[in-house]
Design a protein around this motif. Sequence first.
Motif, short mmCIF file in Angstrom:
data_model
loop_
_atom_site.label_atom_id
_atom_site.label_comp_id
_atom_site.label_asym_id
_atom_site.label_seq_id
_atom_site.Cartn_x
_atom_site.Cartn_y
_atom_site.Cartn_z
N SER A 444 7.73 7.59 -3.74
CA SER A 444 8.64 7.04 -4.73
C SER A 444 8.31 5.58 -4.95
O SER A 444 8.83 4.71 -4.26
CB SER A 444 10.08 7.21 -4.25
N PRO A 445 7.41 5.32 -5.91
CA PRO A 445 6.84 3.98 -6.06
C PRO A 445 7.84 2.88 -6.40
O PRO A 445 7.53 1.71 -6.23
CB PRO A 445 5.83 4.14 -7.20
N TYR A 446 9.02 3.22 -6.90
CA TYR A 446 10.01 2.17 -7.15
C TYR A 446 11.03 2.10 -6.01
O TYR A 446 12.03 1.40 -6.11
CB TYR A 446 10.74 2.41 -8.48
N ARG A 447 10.83 2.85 -4.95
CA ARG A 447 11.80 2.81 -3.88
C ARG A 447 11.11 2.92 -2.52
O ARG A 447 10.58 1.95 -2.03
CB ARG A 447 12.87 3.90 -4.08
N GLU A 448 11.05 4.11 -1.95
CA GLU A 448 10.57 4.21 -0.56
C GLU A 448 9.11 3.81 -0.39
O GLU A 448 8.72 3.35 0.68
CB GLU A 448 10.75 5.65 -0.04
N THR A 449 8.28 4.05 -1.40
CA THR A 449 6.86 3.72 -1.22
C THR A 449 6.45 2.56 -2.13
O THR A 449 5.29 2.44 -2.49
CB THR A 449 5.96 4.95 -1.45
N GLU A 450 7.41 1.74 -2.50
CA GLU A 450 7.11 0.57 -3.30
C GLU A 450 6.21 -0.39 -2.53
O GLU A 450 6.45 -0.66 -1.36
CB GLU A 450 8.42 -0.14 -3.67
N MET A 452 3.19 -0.37 -1.18
CA MET A 452 2.52 0.00 0.06
C MET A 452 1.28 -0.89 0.23
O MET A 452 0.64 -1.28 -0.74
CB MET A 452 2.10 1.48 0.04
N LYS A 453 0.94 -1.13 1.46
CA LYS A 453 -0.14 -2.06 1.78
C LYS A 453 -1.46 -1.71 1.11
O LYS A 453 -2.21 -2.58 0.70
CB LYS A 453 -0.33 -2.04 3.31
N ASP A 454 -1.75 -0.42 1.03
CA ASP A 454 -3.05 0.00 0.48
C ASP A 454 -2.95 0.40 -0.99
O ASP A 454 -3.94 0.83 -1.57
CB ASP A 454 -3.61 1.17 1.30
N GLY A 455 -1.79 0.28 -1.57
CA GLY A 455 -1.63 0.64 -2.98
C GLY A 455 -1.42 2.12 -3.22
O GLY A 455 -1.47 2.60 -4.35
N SER A 456 -1.12 2.86 -2.18
CA SER A 456 -0.98 4.31 -2.31
C SER A 456 0.45 4.73 -2.68
O SER A 456 0.85 5.86 -2.41
CB SER A 456 -1.37 4.99 -0.98
N ASP A 457 1.18 3.85 -3.32
CA ASP A 457 2.59 4.10 -3.65
C ASP A 457 2.83 5.46 -4.29
O ASP A 457 3.78 6.16 -3.97
CB ASP A 457 3.13 3.04 -4.61
N SER B 98 -4.98 15.43 -4.46
CA SER B 98 -4.87 14.89 -5.83
C SER B 98 -3.46 14.80 -6.37
O SER B 98 -3.30 14.61 -7.57
CB SER B 98 -5.70 15.72 -6.84
N ASN B 99 -2.45 14.94 -5.53
CA ASN B 99 -1.08 14.94 -6.05
C ASN B 99 -0.54 13.53 -6.26
O ASN B 99 -0.61 12.69 -5.35
CB ASN B 99 -0.16 15.69 -5.09
N LEU B 100 0.00 13.29 -7.43
CA LEU B 100 0.56 11.99 -7.77
C LEU B 100 1.97 12.17 -8.33
O LEU B 100 2.26 13.18 -8.99
CB LEU B 100 -0.30 11.31 -8.83
N VAL B 101 2.82 11.18 -8.10
CA VAL B 101 4.17 11.20 -8.67
C VAL B 101 4.06 11.16 -10.20
O VAL B 101 3.23 10.42 -10.75
CB VAL B 101 4.98 10.00 -8.15
N GLU B 112 -8.22 4.86 -10.25
CA GLU B 112 -7.93 3.61 -9.57
C GLU B 112 -7.87 3.85 -8.05
O GLU B 112 -8.47 3.13 -7.27
CB GLU B 112 -6.57 3.11 -10.07
N LEU B 113 -7.16 4.91 -7.68
CA LEU B 113 -7.01 5.23 -6.25
C LEU B 113 -8.31 5.81 -5.69
O LEU B 113 -8.68 5.54 -4.54
CB LEU B 113 -5.87 6.22 -6.06
N ASP B 114 -8.99 6.59 -6.50
CA ASP B 114 -10.27 7.19 -6.08
C ASP B 114 -11.25 6.06 -5.74
O ASP B 114 -11.95 6.12 -4.73
CB ASP B 114 -10.78 8.06 -7.24
#
Lengths: 553, 553
Positions: A444-450, A452-457, B98-101, B112-114
């Motif tokens: 959840s890039p706007y909440r729990e995984t906002e 993230m250090k490696d950008g894997s939000d 390959s799963n993304l929100v 970008e992530l790849d």
Amino acid sequence: KRPVKAPTGTELHCKGWLQEAALRMLLNNLDPENGENPDELIVYGGYGKAARNWPCFDALVRTLLGLENNQTMLVQSGKPVGVLTTHEHAPRVLIANSNLVGKWDNWEHFYELDKKGLMMYGQMTAGSWIYIGSQGILQGTYETFASLADRHYQGDLKGKIVVTAGLGGMGGAQPLSVTMNNGVAIIVEVDEKRIQRRLETAYLDTTAPDLDTAMKMARQAAADKKPLSIGLLGNAAEVLPAMLEKNFIPDVITDQTSAHDELNGYVPMGIPYEKALLMRKQDPEKYKELSLKSMATHCRAILKMQARGAVAFDYGNNLRGQALTRGVTNAMDYPGFTPAFIRPLFCEGEGPFRWAALSGDPADIEATDQALIEAFPYKTRMVRWLEMAAEKVTHMGLPARICWLGYGERDKAGKIFNDLVASGKVKAPLVIGRDHLDCGSVASPYRETEAMKDGSDAVADWALLNCMTSVASGSAWTSFHDGGGVGIGYAMHAGQVTVADGSKEAELRVTTVLRNDPATGIIRHADAGYEKAVETARARGIIIPGITDQDLG
Amino acid sequence: KRPVKAPTGTELHCKGWLQEAALRMLLNNLDPENGENPDELIVYGGYGKAARNWPCFDALVRTLLGLENNQTMLVQSGKPVGVLTTHEHAPRVLIANSNLVGKWDNWEHFYELDKKGLMMYGQMTAGSWIYIGSQGILQGTYETFASLADRHYQGDLKGKIVVTAGLGGMGGAQPLSVTMNNGVAIIVEVDEKRIQRRLETAYLDTTAPDLDTAMKMARQAAADKKPLSIGLLGNAAEVLPAMLEKNFIPDVITDQTSAHDELNGYVPMGIPYEKALLMRKQDPEKYKELSLKSMATHCRAILKMQARGAVAFDYGNNLRGQALTRGVTNAMDYPGFTPAFIRPLFCEGEGPFRWAALSGDPADIEATDQALIEAFPYKTRMVRWLEMAAEKVTHMGLPARICWLGYGERDKAGKIFNDLVASGKVKAPLVIGRDHLDCGSVASPYRETEAMKDGSDAVADWALLNCMTSVASGSAWTSFHDGGGVGIGYAMHAGQVTVADGSKEAELRVTTVLRNDPATGIIRHADAGYEKAVETARARGIIIPGITDQDLG
Ligand SMILES: NC(=O)c1ccc[n+]([C@@H]2O[C@H](COP(=O)([O-])OP(=O)(O)OC[C@H]3O[C@@H](n4cnc5c(N)ncnc54)[C@H](O)[C@@H]3O)[C@@H](O)[C@H]2O)c1
Ligand SMILES: NC(=O)c1ccc[n+]([C@@H]2O[C@H](COP(=O)([O-])OP(=O)(O)OC[C@H]3O[C@@H](n4cnc5c(N)ncnc54)[C@H](O)[C@@H]3O)[C@@H](O)[C@H]2O)c1
């Protein structure tokens, strides 16, 4: 109107305790004591439902009543769609709610399908039948404000004023969380009934008739260093700018209106509440536009308070994201609560661990509280919480408790609970579950995984692995949802529930699930480069290829 | 360059046959005989990979070699990220690729992530280690053209000319599928090496030096009612308009270039192939734009051929969707192959059932072919296929076979296979799996779930329930991917693999998974209102609350 209440006691209505637990927790989610709007099957979080509609609810009940101990019921967005023969050690229920393929993964398409009766918004614990009322979020909110206090005010909110809005299913936990941390809170809420409800359950201390009075009361209490929570009827998008105009800058500013849902959640400013409710049905397009515009105003006011010294944070309702779509380009200038206060806990596998007593007897929860205090005496924050909760928390529906536990602690607690049931010290089985908001279960890039250090939000693989892990480990039911908290398309997350019925089989299931579930969280954070997670993995012997497998030989 | 080949024979390198099977199938996916570009870890479908990079590949091998029989390895986008203790009946491997929100679920964010090394595109069977070369798709393509022939040409393509493009990992199956149905095919392919490869494996009969010759050869063969497949070097976006100019309208027009991937798949027209490959690396933005423009031209030519009488259909590569983004507003005027030809099969739980012989011995596959012909003599299309396949299909990597089987047949076949291994008639365990393209496993609105009767095309709950079902039923490994076939953001899908090693435990796992997996497909189609699926559920005793539970009492 169909009042619903979970049966209690030790007598089975289903063919096993796992099915019985699912049945009781489904009913408990819709208990008027617990759910926010059971007549519409709404449990919490704007539009979060427990079943798609009443016929689906009936089918769920009927199917659970007949479900064998080697069968598994499939639930698709709140509707039971199939019963498969699996095996005794498999989950009894598998749930997928609100999930849409990426390109179509938005409210617009969701509502189109919802209107056709094909979809349901499951929020997190609504559609996965493990909502336990405001207490559920109370502990998280308590932890968040305690963390904030640690960081900014030497561990205490004494003499500090917090302003926030929203007294709904989750937001209702705010006043008590602030006062448990000795602070003063003004909570703006547009719906008088919600204010009333929080007063009745003693989550809220008092109300003020108008803004000036609220400000005065708050200043006085802060000066006296006394905890106090004040409900204020009004629209946050109007009240916050008014505070700014009056040069009232709180120490802490946040928000828990249902901003994630511009139609069924947030209420726009400038129109009376009753009229707004009408417009929702009659002119949804106009409503949504007004709603988003109000959020922009609301968000700008928070930004101004931050600029003038308030500690501002987003409390996971996507207000910033919504404001961004209406031109508030600097909306992300204040942080989400997770990176600010919660992530360090996630790195140790800490997360919301909750349980409910199927007996219906509060004494069972007291027994579990005591057992945890004895088992983890060194967890002082948890001990303090459990003691306060026992005193201040009114049970809603089935008696329940929540506390945050880490890796190694959750499975230990699960075993303790199962032993309590086996020995008869607890009268009926305990249901153990958690919010989808946890260390390994959510993307959840706007909440729990906002941030993230490696950008894997936005990487959702982690939530899916968590989901498959709980099925493989023997949950009673596992669920996978889209959009909890932040709205459709903004999050993917998994939930798991186990049942401690005192049997050996239950012990194996409970401990396996509760060990592996937080393990995926530590793995996820270690992979993202969080040193604390790597340390935890090393210390606890969690195998992470390339990180700890060399150590482990 | 690291040539990779699966070990064969009856000796274990891992601690159990499930792990061994995963290891051998991973290696087999990267066998140069099988995978399309193993040096880059690419198996098929443009950019579909088996492991994220070589260090991850090594870690996968190492982890599988050490994995205990009560452990489960977690794989996140081609990287092994954790090993958990589950139990003996759980899957040995859980995979999410390959799963993304939703909001971030697109190629742009993926790449970008790849680039950061955080993601991998798993296609369907590439990242889930059950690719078996062109044969894998050959059966599907055979079924598709046979269905088309049934509908339009009395069951036979005799004297009919099919024009298509793409001789890649999947498209390479087209020429042989057409000739197996007695038709004539011209296949346009921009990469000479692919044409060469299909000639070598006898999937393609011959080539033509230029368009005029190809047209002449095709017309002659059609007049003679002789099957013939002709490879033509060229770009489809140029060749099809040229055909139109020459008034050459085929009977059937379709396409299997990797249009789903405008960067690493499709090749734009107007520039030499070698130059295009360079531009891909040096100026990806320009490349993508040219690529999408060419697709628009390509798609328009197909529409014109359709207008002039050709049977046109989209073969699941999202060419229409891509053309739509570049202004071809009527791109969807021709149907996808699923609603046109495949969905009726899905309603009976029919889908691609495949298996590989871990012995490495083609005789094992012959034994299974025979056993199926004996078990299902009434399935004439299947029998004809198996007989032709035995004759015409060259094994690539581990000997393997595929045929389409329905509900009730797949678990029966699984039991037969397990018995064959138990009795020693088959020398080593058989791996049984399937494409993610199946009746219950996929949500893909431009392909498998295009134009569903109830409009539920984009509902991904079904794929998730299928995923959880195979974990709960005891697969050897289960996978969940985003974007197979149609590109990131356009599909969500699940795969499962079981291993028949002759044991009783294997029998239970194999039959449970193979019974429940297609059941989810029948349930999904029954829920969408397909009468045939409801009939199948009734006839086979599949419990669907509200539909068949009353019947079943
Ligand atoms: N842990 C978390 O991340 C977390 C925790 C709590 C809440 N949240 C989020 O916070 C939001 C609230 O959750 P909830 O369960 O309380 O929702 P809810 O719908 O039950 O309550 C929202 C409340 O806000 C009020 N409201 C709406 N618009 C308003 C406005 N403009 N001014 C004043 N009041 C207004 C409503 O009347 C309602 O009482 C959700 O978006 C939820 O996802 C997140
Ligand atoms: N069952 C299905 O739904 C199904 C079946 C087969 C293929 N597909 C789809 O079809 C596509 C092809 O799959 P694949 O595995 O063969 O991919 P691939 O990348 O292995 O092969 C694609 C081929 O197309 C060629 N090509 C690219 N652009 C071209 C152009 N403009 N003109 C002529 N040739 C061109 C490439 O050189 C390559 O050989 C994919 O999008 C796949 O998802 C779907």
